[in-house]
Design an enzyme around this catalytic site. Structure first.
Site, short mmCIF file in Angstrom:
data_model
loop_
_atom_site.label_atom_id
_atom_site.label_comp_id
_atom_site.label_asym_id
_atom_site.label_seq_id
_atom_site.Cartn_x
_atom_site.Cartn_y
_atom_site.Cartn_z
N LEU A 426 1.16 -1.42 -0.29
CA LEU A 426 -0.11 -0.04 0.24
C LEU A 426 0.90 0.77 0.31
O LEU A 426 1.02 1.39 1.54
CB LEU A 426 -0.79 0.07 1.30
CG LEU A 426 -2.23 0.87 0.78
CD1 LEU A 426 -2.98 0.72 2.69
CD2 LEU A 426 -2.15 2.26 1.13
N ALA A 427 1.01 1.73 -1.03
CA ALA A 427 2.42 2.78 -1.40
C ALA A 427 2.14 3.13 -2.86
O ALA A 427 2.04 2.48 -4.09
CB ALA A 427 3.92 2.24 -1.23
N GLU A 428 1.49 4.33 -2.93
CA GLU A 428 0.75 4.54 -3.73
C GLU A 428 1.57 5.53 -5.05
O GLU A 428 1.81 5.43 -6.19
CB GLU A 428 0.38 5.87 -3.80
CG GLU A 428 -1.95 5.31 -3.85
CD GLU A 428 -1.78 5.25 -1.87
OE1 GLU A 428 -2.89 4.51 -1.55
OE2 GLU A 428 -0.86 5.25 -1.22
N GLN A 450 -6.02 2.48 -6.35
CA GLN A 450 -7.82 1.89 -6.09
C GLN A 450 -8.94 2.36 -5.53
O GLN A 450 -9.70 2.66 -5.84
CB GLN A 450 -7.28 1.74 -4.62
CG GLN A 450 -8.15 0.22 -4.03
CD GLN A 450 -7.82 -1.05 -2.80
OE1 GLN A 450 -8.47 -0.12 -1.65
NE2 GLN A 450 -7.49 -1.27 -2.88
N ASP A 453 -9.17 8.79 -4.64
CA ASP A 453 -9.16 9.83 -3.52
C ASP A 453 -7.92 9.81 -2.71
O ASP A 453 -7.32 10.74 -2.13
CB ASP A 453 -10.42 9.80 -2.66
CG ASP A 453 -11.68 9.63 -2.68
OD1 ASP A 453 -12.35 10.54 -2.47
OD2 ASP A 453 -11.82 9.07 -3.66
N ILE A 455 -4.93 8.68 -5.04
CA ILE A 455 -4.09 9.30 -5.96
C ILE A 455 -2.65 10.48 -5.26
O ILE A 455 -1.61 9.98 -5.87
CB ILE A 455 -4.02 9.62 -6.85
CG1 ILE A 455 -3.61 9.38 -7.94
CG2 ILE A 455 -5.10 10.69 -6.97
CD1 ILE A 455 -3.95 9.29 -9.63
N PRO A 457 -0.44 10.36 -2.73
CA PRO A 457 0.49 10.47 -2.61
C PRO A 457 1.42 9.99 -3.74
O PRO A 457 2.69 10.31 -3.94
CB PRO A 457 0.69 9.56 -1.14
CG PRO A 457 -0.70 8.77 -1.34
CD PRO A 457 -1.81 9.68 -2.50
N HIS A 498 -13.85 8.52 -0.64
CA HIS A 498 -13.86 7.33 -1.88
C HIS A 498 -15.06 7.87 -2.68
O HIS A 498 -16.00 7.61 -3.21
CB HIS A 498 -14.92 6.36 -1.24
CG HIS A 498 -14.04 5.60 0.24
ND1 HIS A 498 -13.96 6.04 0.87
CD2 HIS A 498 -13.50 4.69 -0.50
CE1 HIS A 498 -12.79 4.67 1.35
NE2 HIS A 498 -12.72 4.10 0.83
#
Length: 699
Positions: A426-428, A450, A453, A455, A457, A498
């Site tokens: 989990l690391a955009e 995913q 909202d 995006i 990072p 979301h």
């Protein structure tokens, strides 16, 4: 830069880490050349003949060592701005470096588009570097993963940075990803004790990055005096061997000095004491290494003086030659912004559908398109958080598999294997950065964020790296990745994190294509175009539209594509033009139906843009000239929204054709709320669209 020597090669090779006298003298030559280039650029800047200067002084020994353990043109390098000596060792010439300093059109790094010391050279696999600190780390991970996927045995990726860059999140994301997959990435941290004026004790907890990374499993880790060439060579050689043997990533923490200020825009005397500066001077590798060579009998003083003279002459001649080279011509400003090989707006992507089967939802056609294109192109890799069926492959015998939060990637891992469809941490920023590294190597990564909202990072990677790579490298490198992102509201309970839109933030970025389909058919055609194009694409998929019954379509065929920048007339009309996209297409259609039922004498034309960057101005122009009235509608907030640009251009270029003001409909200038009634009040609804249509028609 080849040199010869009369000293005993076999004896010195046995004594000095396997290096012969000629190689040792070459190392000195490279180190001294790097320093002389720094000094020459400082002089040129003070003479106002160049526009910026940043030094690599004090880093020369470990950089030359690093370059000597790489295979230039086979291994890959992600340097940072102090890596002058590294790039010289890999093959970049003093003349080429000075071309960058003067900003010449012939500069092989960027064609005069970037500051000097932003290294890049296609011939030597030196990937174009940029100014943002630490962004290179995650890209190097993607590059190394591409080496493994392409079965490039023993190939490694070197990525360099200063100790300050290890404070950035991308550094830790990159280390985590590299260790998870045991990737052949060699991290070289060149620690000169300062990030501009911030000392290491205020930058890194415990003032030592080696201590902080000690817990990463499988990571080769070693500290070295980076001003000691032989110690640096020994350490870099061991680290490179570890990576080549497939044991995992390596990190070399080299303690170096910075005898010059951060750049000529900085003055280190304002924060470094005289004693500290003197201590650094006493460790200067460019002074200590030639003394070592003389003391060991590798070279005599006369030969040393001849080499220094040769270097001075080479730098002088290169300077004179570079100073007369022409700058980039103004008309070249837009060259290499997008691919010259593939034009996704062209007739090449016009295709008639050949329908078959039962109607499919948007999400099902997205899945089908990904599956078909993965069969067609083995370079397509699909990844992100939760996109795989199951990271624990053995579990697939007992579970159905996830395949994405919205099931858009369901079954891809099962069909194509975990090399081509896999979950990431989990690391955009790392997700997009890894995609950049892969795409630079010629793969076609399809990365998923995913929810739109989340995006943000990855914004640095998207704006400053993904979209700039082709332009900033003057066409030498590109990264045509596809970033898929579910977006939008109108699904109860989404709330702030979301349900938001914000596409205008990305349509403002040169070099990035942005599309947002409203139907299953368009999603299929536009996604296939994105996957076959040569530009980076942000592919926005509205969550509410994934499973709507009204926008379903039969499968249009495995070669169905839609050109970017081509709007679709949803409904023709004569009285008012409504320009919209996404979820508001259907709401605009319902509103127009209400209007026309009440007043059969009017008809409303509805344009679905589909592609937001580029957008179809010609379709807008033709429609507004016909109707003389225009309404722009989108789901994002009204103020500073996407519609503002469209409305402004209509007012600017079509003012004489208008019979009424150009109006806009969008969300309230606030966040999307959790409760359905609150969300409904915030997002534009059919009734709001109908009211605005009435106002314009009655003007």
């Amino acid at each position: 830069m080849a040199t010869s020597t009369t000293t005993q090669e076999s004896q010195s090779a046995g004594r000095f880490e396997g290096l012969g006298a000629e190689e040792l003298v070459r190392a000195f030559r490279l180190m001294h050349t790097a320093r002389r280039l720094d000094d020459r650029e400082v002089t040129l800047k003070r003479q106002n003949k160049i526009f910026f200067q940043i030094s690599g002084a004090g880093h020369e020994a470990v950089e030359v060592a690093a370059g000597m353990v790489l295979r230039s043109g086979q291994d890959w390098a992600y340097p940072y701005y102090r890596d002058r000596a590294l790039c010289l060792t890999l093959g970049v010439t003093p003349y080429e470096m000075l071309l960058a300093a003067v900003g010449a059109e012939a500069d092989p790094a960027s064609g005069g588009r970037q500051m000097p010391s932003h290294w890049g050279h296609k011939r030597y696999n030196v990937v174009s570097s940029s100014s943002p600190t630490g962004t290179q780390y995650v890209q190097a991970v993607g590059c190394a993963q591409a080496s493994r996927y392409q079965r490039r045995d023993n190939e490694i990726t070197l990525v360099c940075g200063g100790e300050g860059s290890t404070s950035e999140g991308e550094f830790w994301e990159a280390l985590n990803a590299a260790c998870l997959d045991s990737l052949p990435v060699l991290f070289l941290i060149e620690d000169n004790g300062y990030a501009i004026s911030v000392p290491i004790e205020r930058q890194t907890a415990g003032a030592n990055i080696s201590s902080l990374v000690a817990g990463f499993p499988g990571l080769f880790r070693e500290e070295v005096d980076g001003t000691d060439f032989l110690a640096s060579y020994r350490t870099m050689k061991a680290a490179a061997a570890y990576c080549r043997q497939g044991q995992g990533p390596a990190l070399v923490h080299a303690h170096v000095i910075r005898p010059y200020s951060h750049s000529l825009s900085d003055d280190e005397r304002l924060y470094k004491t005289p004693a500290e500066r003197q201590a650094e001077a006493e460790r200067d590798p460019v002074l200590l290494f030639p003394k070592f060579l003389i003391d060991q009998g590798i070279i005599d003083r006369h030969r040393l003086q001849l080499i220094v003279h040769e270097i001075d002459e080479e730098v002088h001649q290169a300077t004179q030659q570079a100073l007369v080279q022409p700058p980039p011509v103004p008309s070249s400003a837009g060259v290499h912004l997008y691919s010259e090989k593939v034009d996704p707006t062209s007739h090449q992507f016009e295709a008639e559908p050949h329908f078959r089967g039962d109607p499919m939802t948007m999400v099902d056609l997205v899945n089908a398109t990904l599956r078909e294109e993965m069969r067609r192109n083995s370079g397509i890799l699909v990844f992100g958080e939760d996109v795989a069926d199951s990271s624990r492959e053995k579990s697939l015998a007992e579970v159905k598999g996830k395949g994405g939060v919205f099931k858009a990637t369901a079954g891809l891992q099962i069909e194509f294997g975990s090399e081509r469809s896999f979950n990431t941490p989990l690391a955009e920023a790392a997700i997009v950065g890894r995609a950049i590294g892969m795409a630079t190597r010629g793969l076609k990564p399809v990365a998923e964020i995913q929810f739109f909202d989340y995006i943000w990072p990855a914004m640095m990677q998207i704006r400053d790296e993904l979209a700039t790579m082709r332009w900033r490298s003057n066409g030498n490198f590109s990264c045509p990745a596809v970033i898929r992102v579910p977006i939008g509201g109108y699904l109860n309970g989404g709330a702030i994190y979301h349900s938001q839109c914000g596409e205008v933030t990305f349509t403002h970025i040169p070099g990035l294509r942005v599309v947002m389909p409203s139907t299953a058919l368009d999603a299929c055609g536009l996604l296939r175009t994105a996957l076959r194009s040569d530009d980076p694409v942000l592919f926005l998929e509205h969550k509410r539209l994934y499973r709507e019954p009204y926008n379903r379509s039969q499968h249009p065929g495995e070669d169905f594509t839609i050109p970017f920048g081509r709007a679709r007339i949803i409904k023709p009309g004569q009285s008012l033009s409504v320009i919209t996209y996404g979820a508001l297409v259907q709401k605009a259609l319902l509103a127009a139906t209400q209007i026309e039922r009440r007043n059969p004498r009017v008809s409303v034309e509805i344009i679905d843009l589909r592609s937001l960057a580029p957008y179809d101005w010609e379709a807008i122009r033709v429609s507004v000239e016909k109707t003389s009235r225009a309404l722009v509608a989108h789901e994002d907030t009204v103020s500073w929204g996407y519609g503002a640009e469209i409305a402004a251009r209509i007012g600017d270029e079509l003012f004489g054709k208008l019979d009424a003001p150009v109006r806009r409909v969008g969300a309230l200038d606030t966040w999307v709320g959790y409760h359905p009634q609150l969300e409904a009040a915030i997002l534009p609804q059919t009734e709001k669209l109908a009211d605005e249509m009435d106002r314009l028609l009655g003007y």
